[in-house]
Write a protein that holds these residues in place. Structure first.
Motif, short mmCIF file in Angstrom:
data_model
loop_
_atom_site.label_atom_id
_atom_site.label_comp_id
_atom_site.label_asym_id
_atom_site.label_seq_id
_atom_site.Cartn_x
_atom_site.Cartn_y
_atom_site.Cartn_z
N GLN A 83 4.07 9.33 -9.77
CA GLN A 83 3.66 10.66 -9.54
C GLN A 83 3.44 10.77 -8.20
O GLN A 83 2.93 9.74 -7.54
CB GLN A 83 2.41 10.65 -10.32
N ILE A 84 3.54 11.81 -7.39
CA ILE A 84 3.46 12.15 -6.08
C ILE A 84 2.65 13.36 -5.88
O ILE A 84 2.85 14.61 -6.39
CB ILE A 84 4.85 12.29 -5.29
N ALA A 85 1.45 13.06 -4.96
CA ALA A 85 0.48 14.04 -4.67
C ALA A 85 0.29 13.98 -3.32
O ALA A 85 -0.54 13.23 -2.73
CB ALA A 85 -1.15 13.88 -5.64
N GLY A 86 0.68 15.11 -2.56
CA GLY A 86 0.79 14.89 -1.31
C GLY A 86 1.44 13.89 -0.63
O GLY A 86 2.70 13.86 -0.72
N ASP A 87 0.69 12.86 0.17
CA ASP A 87 1.38 11.69 0.55
C ASP A 87 0.99 10.57 -0.04
O ASP A 87 1.07 9.51 0.41
CB ASP A 87 0.95 11.62 2.10
N THR A 88 0.58 10.98 -1.47
CA THR A 88 0.26 9.54 -1.90
C THR A 88 0.97 9.30 -3.40
O THR A 88 1.36 10.32 -3.99
CB THR A 88 -1.35 9.72 -2.69
N THR A 89 1.41 8.27 -3.88
CA THR A 89 2.18 7.87 -4.92
C THR A 89 1.12 7.21 -6.00
O THR A 89 0.36 6.39 -5.44
CB THR A 89 3.27 6.80 -4.74
N THR A 90 1.07 7.38 -7.15
CA THR A 90 0.41 7.12 -8.27
C THR A 90 1.15 6.68 -9.59
O THR A 90 2.38 7.20 -9.66
CB THR A 90 -0.83 7.68 -8.26
N ALA A 91 0.42 5.96 -10.59
CA ALA A 91 0.84 5.89 -11.81
C ALA A 91 2.42 5.14 -11.81
O ALA A 91 3.33 5.88 -12.67
CB ALA A 91 0.93 7.46 -12.54
N GLU A 92 2.67 4.12 -11.03
CA GLU A 92 3.83 3.78 -10.96
C GLU A 92 4.33 3.06 -12.42
O GLU A 92 3.48 2.49 -13.04
CB GLU A 92 3.82 2.47 -10.11
#
Length: 294
Positions: free
Chosen positions: A233-242
């Motif tokens: 998931q990409i939110a702005g300049d951050t990646t999560t939920a790999e």
């Protein structure tokens, strides 16, 4: 053992031996299609874009050829591929590009119908208004100068805002991470990095219809190729939920280098991948498809 169960087992063992906060989800293998054609330009496919209906696709060769194809299907299986047309990928002066200057690797289609193509011999991304048009090369920041000569921009993706994302196959940050470069229409930036895991190298990228960022990765040994698909998931300049969606054993597929994530008529997420045969008789051009969990 059925291939789907084998892939799940490999992924489970892989995760159990690691200390990562990464979720493993099970993609379902649908099938493979060995594609053969008698054209002298045929082969070396490094990128693919599949239409929403799964019946049409664009494929890109790493020797600067772009082709349009029709895909014939019987249920979940590909049963045939027909070439509709093909065009040379030209320089900004409208010339055929020889050698490393024409090492075209990544492909992204913009909402206005134009194409973006990434190159790894001379590190750059170019826009093409239509197939066969002259290149409009995007500005090249200094960060591109030090990239590995034969290991830069194999993957290229475009998000719903029209921003481009590319990442090098081999070059890494000082911390060993994979830098992701983003073009917002005015300038390049490096909004985030991806953690490199277990020696796999990124060779393709795409944004799925679910908005997530997908990266196809490859590992090479003397006995063959392994493939892995991750997403974030990409939110702005951050990646999560790999997530790791699948990881294959050596020789399960050929040299998968192109990726397209789309949703079929039943609303299911699919990943279609294409292999680069390196123009070698011992390898094959293969289209491979998996169903992906939502």
């Amino acid at each position: 053992m059925r291939r789907r169960l084998a892939i799940q087992l490999i992924a489970s063992l892989f995760l159990a031996g690691s200390a990562w906060a990464v979720e493993v989800k099970s993609a379902e293998y649908l099938g493979s299609f060995a594609w053969r054609a008698g054209h002298d330009w045929f082969g070396g496919f490094s990128a693919i874009h599949v239409s929403d209906d799964g019946q049409r696709a664009w494929v890109l060769s790493d020797r600067s050829t772009l082709a349009s194809v029709r895909i014939d299907r019987d249920g979940d299986q590909i049963v045939g591929i027909r070439i509709v047309g093909h065009w040379p990928v030209l320089s900004s002066r409208g010339r055929i590009m020889p050698g490393s200057s024409g090492d075209s690797e990544g492909l992204a289609l913009a909402p206005d119908g134009s194409f973006y193509i990434s190159f790894e011999g001379v590190h750059r991304v170019a826009r093409y208004a239509v197939p066969g048009a002259h290149a409009q090369v995007l500005p090249r920041p200094k960060a591109f100068d030090g990239l590995d000569q034969n290991g830069s921009f194999e993957g290229l993706a475009i998000d719903t805002q029209g921003r481009l994302y590319t990442l090098p196959e081999k070059s890494r940050t000082a911390n060993g991470d994979i830098p992701v470069y983003r073009w917002d229409g005015r300038a390049w930036s490096t909004p985030f990095v991806l953690i490199q895991r277990d020696g796999f190298l990124p060779v393709a990228a795409d944004f799925g219809p679910d908005g997530r960022f997908y990266v196809l990765e490859r590992a090479v040994s003397l006995t063959g190729f392994r493939s892995r698909l991750r997403r974030w998931q990409i939110a702005g300049d951050t990646t999560t939920a790999e997530e790791i969606l699948f990881q294959t054993g050596t020789g399960t597929h050929d040299n998968l280098e192109g990726l397209s994530v789309w949703r079929d008529g039943q609303g299911r997420l699919r990943a279609t991948m294409i292999s680069d045969d390196n123009f070698l008789a011992l390898q094959r051009t293969e289209l491979v498809e998996y169903l992906l969990p939502d």
